[in-house]
Design an enzyme around this catalytic site. Structure first.
Site, PDB file in Angstrom:
ATOM      1  N   HIS A 138       0.834  -1.202   0.000  1.00 58.19           N
ATOM      2  CA  HIS A 138       0.000   0.000   0.000  1.00 58.19           C
ATOM      3  C   HIS A 138       0.867   1.251   0.000  1.00 58.19           C
ATOM      4  O   HIS A 138       1.907   1.316   0.652  1.00 58.19           O
ATOM      5  CB  HIS A 138      -0.919  -0.002   1.225  1.00 58.19           C
ATOM      6  CG  HIS A 138      -2.170   0.783   1.017  1.00 58.19           C
ATOM      7  ND1 HIS A 138      -2.199   2.158   1.037  1.00 58.19           N
ATOM      8  CD2 HIS A 138      -3.445   0.383   0.766  1.00 58.19           C
ATOM      9  CE1 HIS A 138      -3.444   2.573   0.818  1.00 58.19           C
ATOM     10  NE2 HIS A 138      -4.208   1.508   0.641  1.00 58.19           N
ATOM     11  N   HIS A 139       0.411   2.253  -0.765  1.00 61.88           N
ATOM     12  CA  HIS A 139       1.157   3.501  -0.858  1.00 61.88           C
ATOM     13  C   HIS A 139       1.222   4.214   0.492  1.00 61.88           C
ATOM     14  O   HIS A 139       2.097   5.066   0.709  1.00 61.88           O
ATOM     15  CB  HIS A 139       0.511   4.420  -1.910  1.00 61.88           C
ATOM     16  CG  HIS A 139       1.481   5.329  -2.590  1.00 61.88           C
ATOM     17  ND1 HIS A 139       2.458   6.032  -1.919  1.00 61.88           N
ATOM     18  CD2 HIS A 139       1.635   5.648  -3.907  1.00 61.88           C
ATOM     19  CE1 HIS A 139       3.152   6.760  -2.777  1.00 61.88           C
ATOM     20  NE2 HIS A 139       2.689   6.545  -3.992  1.00 61.88           N
ATOM     21  N   ALA A 140       0.330   3.880   1.397  1.00 66.60           N
ATOM     22  CA  ALA A 140       0.402   4.459   2.744  1.00 66.60           C
ATOM     23  C   ALA A 140       1.645   3.972   3.485  1.00 66.60           C
ATOM     24  O   ALA A 140       2.128   4.641   4.405  1.00 66.60           O
ATOM     25  CB  ALA A 140      -0.849   4.105   3.545  1.00 66.60           C
TER      26      ALA A 140
END
Length: 462
Positions: A138-140
């Site tokens: 995830h880009h988070a």
């Protein structure tokens, strides 16, 4: 629990079923000499023995069923490796076509927020005997630069090395401070951070005025919301299509040397010509030039040591797609990028990050019904050039043949082009909405045709 930086939480808040917010990568490995038919199973089994997991890969949203899940990180104390690491096989005949179809489906599915936000798929069955590894995270948790660095640190330049770790098992040199905790903020730390933040915010208005002033003085500087509407800037569904191909570094370097452009300028010129050709085929080329958002890593500027998180700003680039002459398009791109980088160099890292956030802010309104389809886009396409390994790399003797990045498509941005350097090659990964960007693989053909066109124009071709 630890508070989540705003730059990380944005990617969780913006995610929906139709708009997954993970980045990914497809790696191709050639087995070492003497490897048997069970090499893929051996790769998987070896990965599964590495149960020591770095804290980064234990992070999950604090409370997925509440708003706090978008604001805090928690640690998974009982990581289920058999869930996160999976073994798959391609249907016959096991061509690259079947591989890309499988990876396209995998890239369109959401990650489980009740678990750490990553998966790895070891894929066998390629007709040429190679093993593919598709990873998404995830880009988070990681931006594209961090994700590629994480992969590189699990590889070796020594083809004889047999002690390469799994990406999640690395003993990384990271700062041990996980950030402010909900259970006990340090007042002195908070005050110090607040004072620094106030100082940066106070300088934001002058920085914005400098950008506007530069735009008035220079014709080439692109401002947000100046992009034309195109077939890429529409609402999209959740299914994805992925296409990938490699180009020789030497071919692009020859064009660079002949024109005085940067390598990234040549990459953008390839993409410009490919998009122009693709849109002409569809009868959808606008009169005004397309505008690309080009991410810029801020890690060197912010001096962050940790691998996780996000430290990415961006600039806007005029792609010159209204021009027929490939060298004229390259000249427009050079001028546009030069002016954008000159402006960003006058800002502090935080000011640059905030300006970039304001640039993409209109995309935050994309969930509103009709907003994307009836407003002007802030830019037309995202084109990212991620630095990768410049030497031939190996994982326990298996040679890394390709590393194709896979990024995010979203409402208003149906197409994304990302590339990574890999030894003597540049590996392009093109991700698009399956319905809104038909015949996505045509963009690869147009990238090749545009590079050949540039080589012919400067006399650098074979």
């Amino acid at each position: 629990m630890a508070l989540m930086p705003v730059t990380d939480s944005i990617f969780l808040l913006a995610e929906s079923r139709e708009h997954p917010m993970h980045v990914g990568g497809l790696e191709l490995f050639a087995p070492p000499p003497g490897a048997g038919p069970d090499f893929a199973r051996e790769v998987y089994d070896r990965l599964m023995t590495q149960t020591g997991v770095n804290p980064l890969f234990r992070k999950r949203p604090g409370r997925p069923v509440s708003s706090l899940g978008n604001l805090t990180w928690a640690q998974d104390t009982e990581l289920d490796l058999e869930y996160h690491v999976r073994r798959s096989a391609l249907p016959a005949p096991g061509r690259i076509r079947e591989l890309l179809e499988m990876v396209s489906r995998l890239h369109g599915s959401l990650l489980d927020r009740h678990r750490p936000l990553w998966e790895m798929h070891v894929i066998e069955g390629l007709e040429d005997g190679r093993v593919a590894v598709y990873t998404k995270i995830h880009h988070a948790m990681l931006d594209g630069v961090s994700a590629l660095r994480t992969l590189q640190r699990s590889l070796s330049t020594d083809p004889e090395a047999r002690d390469c770790p799994a990406p999640w098992g690395l003993d990384r040199r990271v700062r041990r401070d996980p950030g402010p905790s909900l259970l006990g903020l340090n007042p002195l730390t908070l005050l110090g951070a607040g004072a620094r933040l106030l100082g940066e915010v106070a300088g934001l208005a002058p920085a914005t005025l400098r950008v506007a002033g530069s735009a008035l003085r220079e014709d080439g500087l692109v401002l947000p919301m100046s992009a034309p509407r195109t077939m890429f800037n529409v609402s999209i569904g959740g299914a994805r299509r992925f296409a990938a191909q490699s180009w020789s570094y030497d071919r692009l370097k020859a064009v660079r040397a002949a024109t005085g452009a940067t390598l990234n300028d040549v990459v953008l010129a390839m993409c410009s010509g490919a998009l122009r050709r693709y849109l002409l085929e569809r009868g959808a080329l606008p009169d005004a030039p397309l505008i690309a958002m080009v991410p810029v890593s801020m890690r060197a500027l912010t001096e962050r040591e940790e691998i996780g998180g996000n430290a990415v700003s961006s600039v806007l680039c005029n792609l010159g797609t209204h021009l027929v002459d490939p060298l004229a398009r390259l000249a427009v791109i050079r001028n546009s990028m030069s002016q954008a980088k000159a402006v960003i160099s006058e800002m502090t890292p935080l000011q640059s990050l905030v300006i970039a956030a304001l640039t993409v802010a209109p995309l935050g309104l994309s969930p509103l019904p009709g907003f994307v389809d009836h407003t002007r886009p802030p830019f037309n396409v995202v084109i990212s050039n991620v630095p990768g390994p410049r030497e031939t790399m190996y994982w326990n003797g298996a040679r890394l043949d390709g590393i194709y990045p896979m990024s995010i498509a979203m409402d208003g941005q149906a197409l994304n082009i990302t590339l990574a350097s890999n030894g003597d090659s540049l590996d392009f990964g093109v991700v698009g909405c399956r319905t809104r960007v038909p015949h996505l693989q045509r963009i690869l053909l147009h990238l090749e045709n545009t590079l050949a066109e540039l080589e012919k124009a400067v006399g650098a071709g074979a």
